[in-house]
Motif scaffolding. Structure first.
Motif, PDB file in Angstrom:
ATOM      1  N   PRO A  96       0.816  -1.211   0.000  1.00  0.00           N
ATOM      2  CA  PRO A  96       0.000   0.000   0.000  1.00  0.00           C
ATOM      3  C   PRO A  96       0.855   1.268   0.000  1.00  0.00           C
ATOM      4  CG  PRO A  96       0.117  -0.876   2.227  1.00  0.00           C
ATOM      5  CD  PRO A  96       0.929  -1.795   1.343  1.00  0.00           C
ATOM      6  N   THR A  97       0.832   1.984  -1.097  1.00  0.00           N
ATOM      7  CA  THR A  97       1.446   3.302  -1.212  1.00  0.00           C
ATOM      8  C   THR A  97       0.400   4.241  -1.790  1.00  0.00           C
ATOM      9  OG1 THR A  97       3.659   2.399  -1.595  1.00  0.00           O
ATOM     10  CG2 THR A  97       3.287   4.676  -2.267  1.00  0.00           C
ATOM     11  N   ASP A  98       0.084   5.287  -1.069  1.00  0.00           N
ATOM     12  CA  ASP A  98      -0.896   6.259  -1.557  1.00  0.00           C
ATOM     13  C   ASP A  98      -0.276   7.139  -2.629  1.00  0.00           C
ATOM     14  OD1 ASP A  98      -2.930   5.435   0.146  1.00  0.00           O
ATOM     15  OD2 ASP A  98      -2.401   6.864   1.708  1.00  0.00           O
ATOM     16  N   VAL A  99      -1.069   7.420  -3.654  1.00  0.00           N
ATOM     17  CA  VAL A  99      -0.696   8.363  -4.706  1.00  0.00           C
ATOM     18  C   VAL A  99      -1.751   9.453  -4.714  1.00  0.00           C
ATOM     19  CG1 VAL A  99      -0.385   8.698  -7.186  1.00  0.00           C
ATOM     20  CG2 VAL A  99       0.464   6.607  -6.096  1.00  0.00           C
ATOM     21  N   ARG A 100      -1.309  10.681  -4.432  1.00  0.00           N
ATOM     22  CA  ARG A 100      -2.233  11.828  -4.436  1.00  0.00           C
ATOM     23  C   ARG A 100      -2.187  12.512  -5.787  1.00  0.00           C
ATOM     24  NH1 ARG A 100      -2.185  15.455   0.969  1.00  0.00           N
ATOM     25  NH2 ARG A 100      -4.028  16.239  -0.112  1.00  0.00           N
ATOM     26  N   LEU A 101      -3.350  12.578  -6.396  1.00  0.00           N
ATOM     27  CA  LEU A 101      -3.509  13.274  -7.676  1.00  0.00           C
ATOM     28  C   LEU A 101      -4.594  14.311  -7.468  1.00  0.00           C
ATOM     29  CD1 LEU A 101      -3.489  10.129 -10.010  1.00  0.00           C
ATOM     30  CD2 LEU A 101      -1.559  11.614  -9.428  1.00  0.00           C
ATOM     31  N   ASN A 158      -7.905  13.323  -5.552  1.00  0.00           N
ATOM     32  CA  ASN A 158      -8.000  11.870  -5.676  1.00  0.00           C
ATOM     33  C   ASN A 158      -6.808  11.214  -5.000  1.00  0.00           C
ATOM     34  OD1 ASN A 158     -10.339  12.074  -7.266  1.00  0.00           O
ATOM     35  ND2 ASN A 158      -9.142  12.211  -9.152  1.00  0.00           N
ATOM     36  N   VAL A 159      -7.058  10.105  -4.331  1.00  0.00           N
ATOM     37  CA  VAL A 159      -5.993   9.323  -3.701  1.00  0.00           C
ATOM     38  C   VAL A 159      -6.188   7.872  -4.121  1.00  0.00           C
ATOM     39  CG1 VAL A 159      -4.901   8.613  -1.544  1.00  0.00           C
ATOM     40  CG2 VAL A 159      -5.950  10.881  -1.715  1.00  0.00           C
ATOM     41  N   PHE A 160      -5.169   7.313  -4.773  1.00  0.00           N
ATOM     42  CA  PHE A 160      -5.234   5.942  -5.247  1.00  0.00           C
ATOM     43  C   PHE A 160      -4.125   5.119  -4.615  1.00  0.00           C
ATOM     44  CE2 PHE A 160      -6.964   8.352  -8.984  1.00  0.00           C
ATOM     45  CZ  PHE A 160      -8.282   7.982  -8.792  1.00  0.00           C
ATOM     46  N   GLU A 161      -4.310   3.805  -4.659  1.00  0.00           N
ATOM     47  CA  GLU A 161      -3.333   2.872  -4.125  1.00  0.00           C
ATOM     48  C   GLU A 161      -3.035   1.827  -5.190  1.00  0.00           C
ATOM     49  OE1 GLU A 161      -3.702  -0.358  -0.767  1.00  0.00           O
ATOM     50  OE2 GLU A 161      -3.786   1.652   0.100  1.00  0.00           O
ATOM     51  N   PRO A 162      -2.189   2.169  -6.173  1.00  0.00           N
ATOM     52  CA  PRO A 162      -1.888   1.194  -7.226  1.00  0.00           C
ATOM     53  C   PRO A 162      -1.108   0.009  -6.668  1.00  0.00           C
ATOM     54  CG  PRO A 162      -0.579   3.188  -7.518  1.00  0.00           C
ATOM     55  CD  PRO A 162      -1.488   3.429  -6.364  1.00  0.00           C
ATOM     56  N   ASP A 163      -1.170  -1.111  -7.383  1.00  0.00           N
ATOM     57  CA  ASP A 163      -0.440  -2.297  -6.949  1.00  0.00           C
ATOM     58  C   ASP A 163       1.064  -2.075  -7.017  1.00  0.00           C
ATOM     59  OD1 ASP A 163      -2.641  -4.080  -6.333  1.00  0.00           O
ATOM     60  OD2 ASP A 163      -3.093  -3.937  -8.464  1.00  0.00           O
ATOM     61  N   VAL A 165       3.016   9.498  -2.529  1.00  0.00           N
ATOM     62  CA  VAL A 165       3.574  10.072  -3.747  1.00  0.00           C
ATOM     63  C   VAL A 165       2.639  11.204  -4.144  1.00  0.00           C
ATOM     64  CG1 VAL A 165       4.152   9.655  -6.171  1.00  0.00           C
ATOM     65  CG2 VAL A 165       4.629   7.891  -4.442  1.00  0.00           C
ATOM     66  N   ASN A 166       3.187  12.390  -4.266  1.00  0.00           N
ATOM     67  CA  ASN A 166       2.394  13.587  -4.535  1.00  0.00           C
ATOM     68  C   ASN A 166       2.526  13.973  -6.006  1.00  0.00           C
ATOM     69  OD1 ASN A 166       0.789  15.794  -4.192  1.00  0.00           O
ATOM     70  ND2 ASN A 166       2.322  17.024  -3.140  1.00  0.00           N
ATOM     71  N   GLY A 167       1.676  13.407  -6.813  1.00  0.00           N
ATOM     72  CA  GLY A 167       1.701  13.671  -8.249  1.00  0.00           C
ATOM     73  C   GLY A 167       1.766  12.359  -9.009  1.00  0.00           C
ATOM     74  N   PRO A 168       1.672  12.442 -10.322  1.00  0.00           N
ATOM     75  CA  PRO A 168       1.580  11.214 -11.116  1.00  0.00           C
ATOM     76  C   PRO A 168       2.900  10.454 -11.192  1.00  0.00           C
ATOM     77  CG  PRO A 168       1.662  13.122 -12.558  1.00  0.00           C
ATOM     78  CD  PRO A 168       1.574  13.649 -11.152  1.00  0.00           C
ATOM     79  N   PRO A 169       2.876   9.155 -10.896  1.00  0.00           N
ATOM     80  CA  PRO A 169       4.038   8.320 -11.177  1.00  0.00           C
ATOM     81  C   PRO A 169       4.231   8.228 -12.694  1.00  0.00           C
ATOM     82  CG  PRO A 169       2.490   7.205  -9.713  1.00  0.00           C
ATOM     83  CD  PRO A 169       1.808   8.412 -10.241  1.00  0.00           C
ATOM     84  N   ASP A 170       5.377   7.760 -13.119  1.00  0.00           N
ATOM     85  CA  ASP A 170       5.621   7.578 -14.549  1.00  0.00           C
ATOM     86  C   ASP A 170       4.917   6.325 -15.071  1.00  0.00           C
ATOM     87  OD1 ASP A 170       7.637   9.773 -15.255  1.00  0.00           O
ATOM     88  OD2 ASP A 170       8.440   8.911 -13.411  1.00  0.00           O
ATOM     89  N   LEU A 171       4.892   5.278 -14.242  1.00  0.00           N
ATOM     90  CA  LEU A 171       4.236   4.022 -14.598  1.00  0.00           C
ATOM     91  C   LEU A 171       3.363   3.589 -13.434  1.00  0.00           C
ATOM     92  CD1 LEU A 171       3.893   1.291 -16.191  1.00  0.00           C
ATOM     93  CD2 LEU A 171       5.979   0.530 -15.030  1.00  0.00           C
TER      94      LEU A 171
END
Length: 187
Positions: free
Chosen positions: A72-77, A80-85, A102-108
């Motif tokens: 579980p790693t939160d990604v804030r966009l 919106n807050v998502f938890e990608p695999d 992670v504050n902003g879009p990951p690359d992948l």
């Protein structure tokens, strides 16, 4: 089949609200103020995540291109807050990795389908990733032994490939070779 649950107990949830919920193996994400809750993934899902994550981690460590993070790693966009695999942040964006998220879009971003999350991962979540600027999106279906590779073109994901048991690469991560036979659980 267990479905995602959409909670609207309040009018609008924010990131700070996530800390108030119990640690109960439920995956909580925020979409436009709504709380989305999914059960913990199945074992097969976790095995695929571990195997692909290991391949990405070895490549990124050896090539010094960036970092892979696991759920579980939160990604804030925005709100919106998502938890990608799995997610990858390349060197140019490592400042996005903060202490708690992670504050902003990951690359992948990599999502591994579960019965409870397929519509969510392919629908509004995918659209939100694209609008935020995630450069590449992989959707893995362990049951079908299939990986769909999407690339960002003008704020929309375009499916580049549907792969099964072959070895593939991506221009996003030069030198990476992913042998999908090593990712899927034994048949």
């Amino acid at each position: 089949m267990v479905a995602s649950t959409r909670y609207t107990l309040r009018n609008y949830y924010v990131y700070e609200d996530l800390a108030t919920f119990p640690h109960d193996n439920q995956r909580r994400e925020l979409f436009e103020g709504d709380l989305i809750v999914n059960p913990a993934p199945l074992i097969q899902h976790q095995r695929v995540s571990r195997r692909l994550g290991g391949i990405l981690d070895r490549h990124l460590t050896q090539s010094a291109q960036g970092e892979v993070l696991y759920a579980p790693t939160d990604v804030r966009l925005g709100d919106n807050v998502f938890e990608p695999d799995l997610l990858v942040v390349l060197n140019g964006g490592l400042a996005k990795i903060e202490k708690a998220y992670v504050n902003g879009p990951p690359d992948l971003v990599v999502e591994i389908l579960s019965p409870s999350s397929e519509a969510w991962d392919r629908g509004r979540k995918s659209t939100a990733y694209a609008r935020a600027g995630v450069r590449e999106y992989w959707i893995l279906d362990a049951e079908r032994r299939q990986l769909e590779q999407f690339v960002l073109e003008q704020d929309v994901f375009v499916r580049l490939a549907v792969l099964s048991d072959e070895t593939f690469s991506t221009t996003l991560l030069p030198g990476l070779q992913v042998d999908l036979q090593a990712v899927w659980p034994a048949a």
